[in-house]
Design a protein around this motif. Structure first.
Motif, PDB file in Angstrom:
ATOM      1  N   THR A  27       0.831  -1.206   0.000  1.00 39.88           N
ATOM      2  CA  THR A  27       0.000   0.000   0.000  1.00 39.88           C
ATOM      3  C   THR A  27       0.860   1.249   0.000  1.00 39.88           C
TER       4      THR A  27
ATOM      5  N   PHE B 277       0.327   3.980  -3.033  1.00 40.79           N
ATOM      6  CA  PHE B 277      -0.070   5.361  -2.774  1.00 40.79           C
ATOM      7  C   PHE B 277       1.101   6.327  -2.922  1.00 40.79           C
TER       8      PHE B 277
ATOM      9  N   VAL C   4      -0.838   9.153  -4.793  1.00 42.27           N
ATOM     10  CA  VAL C   4      -1.212  10.321  -4.014  1.00 42.27           C
ATOM     11  C   VAL C   4      -0.851  11.626  -4.713  1.00 42.27           C
TER      12      VAL C   4
ATOM     13  N   SER D  83      -0.672   3.800   3.759  1.00 44.37           N
ATOM     14  CA  SER D  83      -1.012   5.032   3.046  1.00 44.37           C
ATOM     15  C   SER D  83      -0.659   6.275   3.856  1.00 44.37           C
TER      16      SER D  83
ATOM     17  N   SER E 265       2.794   7.259   2.916  1.00 42.41           N
ATOM     18  CA  SER E 265       2.799   7.809   1.553  1.00 42.41           C
ATOM     19  C   SER E 265       2.232   9.214   1.517  1.00 42.41           C
ATOM     20  N   ASN E 266       1.134   9.431   2.260  1.00 43.23           N
ATOM     21  CA  ASN E 266       0.470  10.737   2.234  1.00 43.23           C
ATOM     22  C   ASN E 266       1.278  11.831   2.916  1.00 43.23           C
TER      23      ASN E 266
END
Length: 599
Positions: free
Chosen positions: A56, A60, A64, A211, A214-215
Motif C-alpha cells: 500500500t 499510494f 497520491v 497510506s 505515503s500521504n
C-alpha cells in the motif's frame, strides 16, 4: 460420508504422533490437508499484513501525487490531469475483477498474488528508471518553480506503460491478498474463526498505515520535486513486500481453484430456462444433489438448498431425459446442474442489492480526496510560518481508522455481546455496515456546517479563494474523523460480509466487489457533480462548486449527499432484512453469528 467429514475425522501421523488437520478443507503447499500447528494462523497472517502495508505504501506513493506529476512534469493542464488520474484509478479497480477471476478459476490465490506483485514491481521500476533517465529533465524540475521540458512520444509511451503496469499489478493483487489472508484461519475452529473475523480489521489498519506514510513523508518529498526518490522508495517497498510474501510460502494454507465461474452461472441459467414449464414438488425432493463420488475434490463445502429464486431450482430438477442420460453415463451440465451450483448463483444474486447500496457510501468516501481538499485550501492553512498542505488532513482519517478499529475490537464488540446476552459477539456485518452509513451522514452534515462557517468568514472579493477564509483548516478534523470511523464499520464490515457470504470458490470475487464499489463511487461522484453544476449554473449563476468556492454553495452539495445517503440507508435496511445467509453443509447455523441478516 463427504470430504468435509473425512477431514474432520482424519489425522495425519508423523513421527508416531497424531497432528490435527484443519476442518475447512484447506491444503498445504503439497496439496495435502493442512496441519493446524504447522500452517496458517497469525504467523502467516502477520506476514500478509506486513506485505499489505508495504504494498500500500508503494501504491499510494505513486497515486497520491500522480495528478501533480502529470501537471508539473508531463505538462498536462488540470482538467486533463484529473481525467487521466480518474481513468487510471478506474482501471485499477477493473483489473481487480481480472485478478479475482484468475484466482477463483485457475491459478489460486497464492499464485495470483505472486504473479501480480511481480508485475507491480516491474511497473514501479520502469517508472523510476523512466523518471531518472528522461522524464525529470532538466534535473530537479517538477517542483513549483522549475518547469520540465517537453517529452517525445516514446517517453510518453514509456510513462503510460509504467503506470498501467502498476495499475494491473496492484489491481490484480489487491482483492486476492485480503482473501488469502483470511484463508490462513479455519472458520470451523472456534479460536481461529474469531481470529479470521479480527484479521479483516487489522488488514484495513495495515492498509491505512501504509497510506499514512505515503500521504505524509513521500507526499512531501514529491511535492518538493524529488520525484525519482519517491518512486524508487515505492519500488523498494513493493520489492520488499514481494520478498516477504515469498518467504512465508511454506507456512501458507491454500484452497484449490474451482474452474470458470462464468460457465457455471450460464449453465444454471440455461438449464433453468429449458425447464421453465416443468412442475416441481414444493419440498425439493426431486432436485439433483451430488453424491460423494461425483463431488469435485477441491475441498469446497456444499451449499444447502434454500427457497428463494425458485425459478433457478429448475436447473437442478431431474427430468426423465436427465435420468436416461445418467443411465447412459452422460452428464450434461447445460441440462442438469447440482443444487450446490444453483445455490452459487442464488448467493451472488442475493449479494447484489447489498452491494448496490454501498456505492452511495463510496461517493461520500471519495469526497475526502477531492472536495475536502478544495474546501481545506480555501481555509486558513498556516500556523505561524508553517503551511499545512490541505491533502495532509487525510492523516486524521487514518488516525481515526486506527483508533476506531481498536475501540471496536476491544470495547464495543465485547460490550454489545454482553448486552445481547447471546452466544454471538458484537454486531453482525450487516449491522456494522448500517452504522457506517449513519456515521457517513453525520460526516456530510459536519462538512456542510463547516462550509457554512467558512463562507461566513471568507473574503468574498478575492480573485483566488485559496486561504481566503479566516476559519482554521483544523475545523475539518471532525469530518475527516467521522469518515474514518465510518470506514471501520462500512469497509471492514463489507470485507467480512462478502468473504462470509460468497461460496468457497468465489471468495476473491467477493473482495473484488468491495473494490468495484469504490470504483463506481468515483464515477457516480463525477456524474453527480456534473449534474449539480449543470442545474445550479442556469441563469448565469456561478453554481454550487465553482472555481472560486467563495462564490458557490459547497455546503448545499454536502447536505445533498447527506440526504442521498439517508435515502440509501432506508433502502439498505430493506435489503438487509430481505437478505438470506448462505447455508453450508456441516456448519452450525446458530454459531455463525456474522452471517445473520438482522439489522
Amino acid at each position: 460420508m463427504d470430504c468435509l467429514e473425512l477431514y474432520k475425522q482424519r489425522n495425519l501421523k508423523e513421527e508416531g504422533e497424531e497432528e490435527e488437520v484443519t476442518l475447512d478443507g484447506s491444503v498445504d503447499w503439497n496439496g495435502r490437508p493442512a496441519i493446524r500447528s504447522k500452517s496458517g494462523t497469525w504467523v502467516a497472517g502477520t506476514i500478509i499484513l506486513l506485505n499489505q502495508g508495504l504494498a500500500t505504501l508503494a501504491f499510494f506513493g505513486i497515486g497520491v501525487n500522480l495528478v501533480l506529476f502529470l501537471t508539473r512534469v508531463m505538462g498536462q493542464n488540470n482538467a486533463d490531469a484529473a481525467n487521466s488520474v480518474s481513468k487510471w484509478t478506474g482501471t485499477v479497480y477493473i483489473f481487480s475483477l481480472v485478478g479475482a477471476f484468475l484466482s477463483d478459476s485457475y491459478w489460486g490465490r497464492y499464485k495470483t498474488c505472486a504473479i501480480f506483485q511481480v508485475i507491480f514491481v516491474m511497473g514501479l521500476i520502469s517508472l523510476s528508471l523512466s523518471s531518472y533517465l528522461f522524464l525529470i529533465r532538466p534535473k530537479d524540475c517538477g517542483n513549483e518553480t522549475v518547469v520540465c521540458g517537453k517529452h517525445s512520444s516514446m517517453e510518453m509511451g514509456m510513462f503510460y506503460l509504467s503506470i498501467y503496469l502498476i495499475a494491473l499489478g496492484n489491481g490484480g493483487y489487491q482483492p486476492n491478498i485480503a482473501t488469502f489472508g483470511a484463508d490462513q484461519f479455519d472458520e470451523d475452529h472456534s479460536k481461529e474463526g474469531y481470529s479470521k473475523v479480527a484479521f479483516f480489521s487489522y488488514f484495513y489498519l495495515a492498509l491505512n498505515l501504509g497510506s499514512l506514510f505515503s500521504n505524509t513523508i513521500l507526499g512531501y518529498f514529491e511535492d518538493e520535486g524529488l520525484w525519482t526518490l519517491g518512486f524508487w522508495t515505492s519500488a523498494g517497498s513493493a520489492f520488499a513486500a514481494l520478498l516477504l510474501f515469498l518467504v512465508g510460502t511454506p507456512r501458507y494454507r491454500h484452497f484449490k481453484p474451482c474452474g470458470n465461474p462464468l460457465s457455471r452461472f450460464c449453465q444454471v441459467l440455461v438449464a433453468a430456462s429449458r425447464k421453465c414449464g416443468v412442475q416441481m414438488t414444493p419440498n425439493g425432493d426431486d432436485l439433483y444433489v451430488l453424491d460423494e463420488k461425483e463431488s469435485p475434490n477441491n475441498g469446497n463445502r456444499r451449499i444447502l438448498h434454500t427457497h428463494g429464486f425458485k425459478f433457478l431450482d429448475r436447473a437442478a430438477f431431474i427430468s426423465s431425459r436427465d435420468l436416461e442420460d445418467k443411465k447412459g453415463g452422460i452428464n450434461n451440465p447445460w441440462h442438469l446442474c447440482p443444487i450446490t451450483q444453483v445455490e452459487e448463483v442464488k448467493c451472488i444474486l442475493r449479494l447484489l442489492p447489498i452491494w448496490l447500496c454501498t456505492i452511495i457510501y463510496s461517493v461520500v468516501f471519495t469526497q475526502m480526496a477531492s472536495l475536502f481538499v478544495e474546501q481545506g485550501a480555501a481555509m486558513k492553512t498556516t500556523i505561524s510560518h508553517f503551511k499545512i498542505p490541505p491533502a495532509s488532513m487525510s492523516s486524521f482519517d487514518i488516525l481515526s481508522v486506527a483508533v476506531f478499529i481498536f475501540f471496536y475490537r476491544r470495547v464495543l464488540d465485547p460490550l454489545v455481546g454482553k448486552l445481547k446476552k447471546t452466544s454471538s459477539k458484537g454486531l453482525t456485518e450487516l449491522q456494522r455496515m448500517g452504522v457506517g452509513l449513519v456515521i457517513a451522514i453525520m460526516a456530510m452534515v459536519s462538512a456542510g456546517i463547516v462550509e457554512c462557517y467558512r463562507l461566513k468568514y471568507a473574503n468574498q472579493g478575492c480573485l483566488h479563494c485559496s486561504g481566503s477564509s479566516s476559519l482554521s483548516i483544523f475545523w475539518q478534523i471532525p469530518q475527516y474523523a467521522l469518515i474514518g470511523a465510518s470506514e471501520v464499520f462500512m469497509y471492514v464490515g463489507q470485507l467480512e460480509f462478502f468473504n462470509a457470504q460468497t461460496p468457497d470458490g468465489l471468495k476473491s470475487f467477493g473482495s473484488a466487489l468491495c473494490m468495484t464499489s469504490i470504483s463506481l463511487g468515483n464515477y457516480v461522484s463525477c456524474l453527480l457533480v456534473s449534474m449539480v453544476m449543470k442545474v445550479s449554473t442556469e441563469d448565469h449563476m456561478p453554481g454550487w462548486i465553482p472555481g472560486n468556492l467563495n462564490r458557490g454553495h459547497l455546503d448545499r452539495f454536502y447536505f445533498l449527499l447527506a440526504a442521498l445517503t439517508s435515502i440509501d440507508l432506508i433502502a439498505y435496511i430493506a435489503c438487509a432484512k430481505w437478505f438470506k445467509s448462505i447455508q453450508l453443509e456441516g456448519k452450525d447455523e446458530d454459531d455463525d453469528h456474522h452471517t445473520s441478516c438482522k439489522v
